[in-house]
Scaffold this active site. Structure first.
Site, PDB file in Angstrom:
ATOM      1  N   TYR A 160       0.828  -1.207   0.000  1.00 62.63           N
ATOM      2  CA  TYR A 160       0.000   0.000   0.000  1.00 62.63           C
ATOM      3  C   TYR A 160       0.861   1.255   0.000  1.00 62.63           C
ATOM      4  CZ  TYR A 160      -3.777   3.162   1.490  1.00 62.63           C
ATOM      5  OH  TYR A 160      -4.694   4.176   1.584  1.00 62.63           O
ATOM      6  N   LYS A 164       1.097   4.269  -2.852  1.00 61.91           N
ATOM      7  CA  LYS A 164       0.790   5.675  -2.567  1.00 61.91           C
ATOM      8  C   LYS A 164       2.004   6.571  -2.786  1.00 61.91           C
ATOM      9  CE  LYS A 164      -3.574   5.417  -1.532  1.00 61.91           C
ATOM     10  NZ  LYS A 164      -4.574   5.905  -2.524  1.00 61.91           N
TER      11      LYS A 164
END
Length: 270
Positions: A160, A164
């Site tokens: 994740y 990002k």
């Protein structure tokens, strides 16, 4: 001209992806309250129709467009529908992404690919479809949604956080190409009360660890992020582009707590 008028979006048209609930829904309604007509996208027709209905109650024009961010054709069709309905497009907000927390040794190739697809590809695809119309606006703005884990560290967030972080740099790179006609920025939430967070924060110990890791000592609300989205979408931020605005209660100065209490190494998946 008063400062408050810089937040006025009267006459603007905004497209918000991932607007069925949480940060996306709050952002869509914030833009509508500021005067924008809105188009809301999500895979959940009932949810976006509810958001559109609330915008109409505010006196705005609003349409709900069921669409899956993973479907490239659906993104193109959604933009076309907005132009057909409103005749213009001034603002694009992408509240898309996500990834399942897991230990590094279980972060297999598919998990990495999926995170990049969801956190980078899906949102940028929609923006790319919108650019030919945004360039016609005299105040075009794009707002992407990153996360605090895109620039702080924490065990369990490799897929994740990497996704990002890639999105944040993509925002900087896109800004250099879209200047000066289109501004593009991102908002980076910390631990915010949404349905997604509840998957881990339902555990009181994990909730407390998130609060303890946040200097302001509380979880954020969707409206905290929506206010930042409104700022970046409006003329109030007309001298801001290529930036990532952290709205994380100060979490950027700490390590993110692990998303589950037991993080023992496990066998990697094929």
């Amino acid at each position: 001209m008063g400062i408050s008028s810089l937040f006025d979006l009267d006459g603007r048209v905004a497209l918000i992806a991932g607007a069925g609930r949480g940060i996306g829904a709050a952002s869509a309604l914030a833009l509508a309250e500021a005067g924008a007509d809105i188009a809301v996208l999500s895979r959940s027709p009932e949810q976006i129709e509810e958001v559109a209905g609330k915008a109409r109650e505010l006196g705005r024009r609003a349409i709900a467009i069921p669409a899956d961010a993973a479907d490239g054709a659906a993104s193109a069709q959604a933009v076309a529908r907005v132009i057909e309905e409103f005749g213009k497009l001034d603002i694009v907000v992408c509240v898309t992404g996500g990834s399942v927390p897991r230990p590094f040794l279980q972060t297999h190739d598919d998990a990495l690919r999926e995170s990049f697809e969801r956190n980078v590809v899906h949102g940028l695809r929609l923006v790319r479809e919108a650019v030919p119309h945004l360039v016609e606006s005299d105040a075009a703005s794009v707002v992407m949604t990153s996360s605090a884990i895109g620039h702080v560290v924490g065990r369990g967030y490799l897929a994740y956080g990497s996704g990002k972080a890639a999105l944040e740099h993509a925002v900087r790179l896109a800004a250099t190409e879209l200047n000066p006609r289109i501004r593009i920025n991102a908002v980076a939430p910390g631990a915010v009360r949404t349905d997604s967070l509840e998957t881990v924060a339902a555990d009181p110990a994990i909730k407390k660890s998130l609060e303890d890791a946040t200097p302001l000592q509380r979880l954020g609300d969707a409206e905290d992020i929506a206010a930042a989205v409104l700022y970046l979408a409006s003329r109030a931020s007309s001298y801001v582009t290529g930036q990532v605005l952290a709205v994380d209660g100060g979490m950027a100065v700490t390590n993110m707590p692990m998303p589950y209490p037991d993080l023992e190494p496990a066998a990697a998946e094929d």
